[in-house]
Enzyme design. Structure first.
Site, PDB file in Angstrom:
ATOM      1  N   TRP A  58      32.371  86.281 -18.343  1.00 46.07           N
ATOM      2  CA  TRP A  58      32.842  86.446 -16.959  1.00 46.07           C
ATOM      3  C   TRP A  58      31.989  85.528 -16.094  1.00 46.07           C
ATOM      4  CZ3 TRP A  58      36.260  87.545 -13.480  1.00 46.07           C
ATOM      5  CH2 TRP A  58      35.980  88.132 -12.254  1.00 46.07           C
ATOM      6  N   PHE A  68      29.609  87.003  -8.113  1.00 42.79           N
ATOM      7  CA  PHE A  68      28.476  87.833  -7.676  1.00 42.79           C
ATOM      8  C   PHE A  68      27.195  87.363  -8.354  1.00 42.79           C
ATOM      9  CE2 PHE A  68      25.680  91.466  -8.339  1.00 42.79           C
ATOM     10  CZ  PHE A  68      25.545  91.971  -7.058  1.00 42.79           C
ATOM     11  N   ASP A 122      27.240  87.510  -2.018  1.00 46.19           N
ATOM     12  CA  ASP A 122      28.555  87.145  -2.569  1.00 46.19           C
ATOM     13  C   ASP A 122      29.612  87.282  -1.471  1.00 46.19           C
ATOM     14  OD1 ASP A 122      30.698  86.687  -4.298  1.00 46.19           O
ATOM     15  OD2 ASP A 122      30.670  88.732  -5.114  1.00 46.19           O
ATOM     16  N   ARG A 160      44.086  89.990  -8.870  1.00 45.77           N
ATOM     17  CA  ARG A 160      43.149  91.100  -8.630  1.00 45.77           C
ATOM     18  C   ARG A 160      43.529  91.875  -7.382  1.00 45.77           C
ATOM     19  NH1 ARG A 160      36.582  90.432  -8.479  1.00 45.77           N
ATOM     20  NH2 ARG A 160      36.123  91.979  -6.868  1.00 45.77           N
ATOM     21  N   HIS A 216      40.311  96.924  -9.052  1.00 44.22           N
ATOM     22  CA  HIS A 216      38.895  97.229  -8.891  1.00 44.22           C
ATOM     23  C   HIS A 216      38.735  98.519  -8.094  1.00 44.22           C
ATOM     24  CE1 HIS A 216      34.839  96.310  -9.478  1.00 44.22           C
ATOM     25  NE2 HIS A 216      34.605  95.399  -8.548  1.00 44.22           N
TER      26      HIS A 216
HETATM   27  C1  SPV Z   1      31.894  89.531  -9.625  1.00 46.52           C
HETATM   28  O1  SPV Z   1      31.178  89.814 -10.601  1.00 46.52           O
HETATM   29  O2  SPV Z   1      31.718  88.525  -8.934  1.00 46.52           O
HETATM   30  C2  SPV Z   1      33.007  90.416  -9.266  1.00 46.52           C
HETATM   31  C3  SPV Z   1      32.955  91.821  -9.647  1.00 46.52           C
HETATM   32  O3  SPV Z   1      33.934  89.939  -8.618  1.00 46.52           O
HETATM   33  S1  SPV Z   1      32.337  92.716  -8.287  1.00 46.52           S
HETATM   34  O4  SPV Z   1      31.071  92.117  -7.889  1.00 46.52           O
HETATM   35  O5  SPV Z   1      32.190  94.098  -8.734  1.00 46.52           O
HETATM   36  O6  SPV Z   1      33.325  92.619  -7.211  1.00 46.52           O
HETATM   37 MG    MG Z   2      33.484  88.135  -7.736  1.00 45.65          MG
END
Ligand code: SPV
Ligand code: MG
Length: 292
Positions: free
Chosen positions: A42, A46, A56, A157, A188
């Site tokens: 992934w 963030f 973020d 998403r 989410h």
């Molecule tokens: C990320 O990891 O950047 C995500 C997941 O988008 S969250 O931070 O939970 O939104």
């Molecule tokens: Mg993200």
């Protein structure tokens, strides 16, 4: 032509499996994800923001995130799920974003239905403005039309639960995004239990699989997610950066407390482990072969 990968996310999902995808923020963390045995990386916005010492909130440019992802792709053979936030603009920008990420070696992009600039999802009281459904459908249609390899996954998403808009709007959005051509729907939630997501998944009447990120509701184990029978990808959203911060905080505190590194070695890998990850054996072989 998509980059060759050791695993194929579309195959895992199409065969009814559930891919386990772990966050990474740089090539080294991506290498550790691969060695640990996950099914994909992934490329988290963030994590990368945090690694840059930033929030973020759409501060990272596409070029920065893309370069980081490309550097990961050069070091690992796992498929990469690229977190492209809102797609870096409107549907026109998404055309370019998808083209760039596919060419750079991603296996999938996740585009979220928030307004640019976005605010990170899990923060308490965060501003969570969503795009009108039709406008986001246009972005998903643009993403689908921009991909070259049909195996490249477009993941839409849904942030309706994060924005507090409730399950019926989340389902309405998910259906609309499937109709626009999304291969999977990421939904989410920041509830502390899996209830909200389990209810959404039970009531999901579309035919594409669901992606979840159970950071806020850790009781959602892999077996519990599999039991729902509709989860195609489970993303561990930020455990690489949190593990890194934990490790550094503990070791740095110990060195300050001890007034030296005499005890710290017990808690950290030896330098030889870093040499292994850097492939120093290969460097030595190349030296013997090519240096005259
Ligand atoms: C990320 O990891 O950047 C995500 C997941 O988008 S969250 O931070 O939970 O939104
Ligand atoms: Mg993200």
């Amino acid at each position: 032509m998509m980059r060759e990968t050791s695993k194929n996310l579309r195959e895992i999902v199409a065969s009814g499996g559930m891919a386990r995808v772990m966050a990474a923020h740089d090539p080294l963390s991506a290498m550790l994800v691969e060695e640990a045995g996950f099914d994909g990386i992934w490329a988290s916005g963030f994590e990368f923001s945090a690694a840059m010492g930033l929030a973020d909130v759409s501060l990272i440019s596409m070029a920065e995130h893309l370069t980081n992802m490309r550097n990961m792709a050069a070091r690992i053979s796992l498929p990469i799920v690229a977190d492209v936030d809102t797609g870096y603009g409107n549907a026109i920008n998404v055309l370019h974003t998808v083209e760039q990420y596919e060419a750079a070696g991603a296996a999938a992009v996740v585009i979220e239905d928030k307004m640019f600039p976005k605010v990170t999802s899990l923060v308490a009281g965060g501003r969570q403005d969503l795009l009108p459904i039709a406008e986001f459908q246009g972005k998903i249609e643009a993403a689908v039309s921009a991909r070259k390899d049909p195996d490249f996954l477009i993941i839409a998403r849904v942030e309706a639960l994060i924005a507090g808009r409730g399950e019926s709007e989340a389902l309405e959005r998910a259906r609309a995004y499937e109709a626009a051509g999304a291969d999977l729907i990421l939904v989410h939630s920041k509830q502390k239990t899996p209830d909200e997501i389990e209810s959404f998944v039970r009531n999901w009447d579309g035919s594409v699989p669901i992606v979840i990120v159970p950071t806020a509701y850790p009781e959602m184990t892999e077996s519990r997610a599999k039991a729902l029978q509709k989860i195609g990808i489970l993303i561990y959203g930020n455990h690489a950066i949190r593990a890194a911060v934990t490790g550094m905080q503990q070791v740095f505190a110990r060195i300050i407390k001890d007034g030296g590194i005499q005890n710290a070695n017990e808690d950290i890998v030896p330098v030889s482990e870093i040499f292994r990850l850097q492939r120093m054996d290969q460097v030595k072989e190349n030296e013997a072969r090519f240096l005259r």
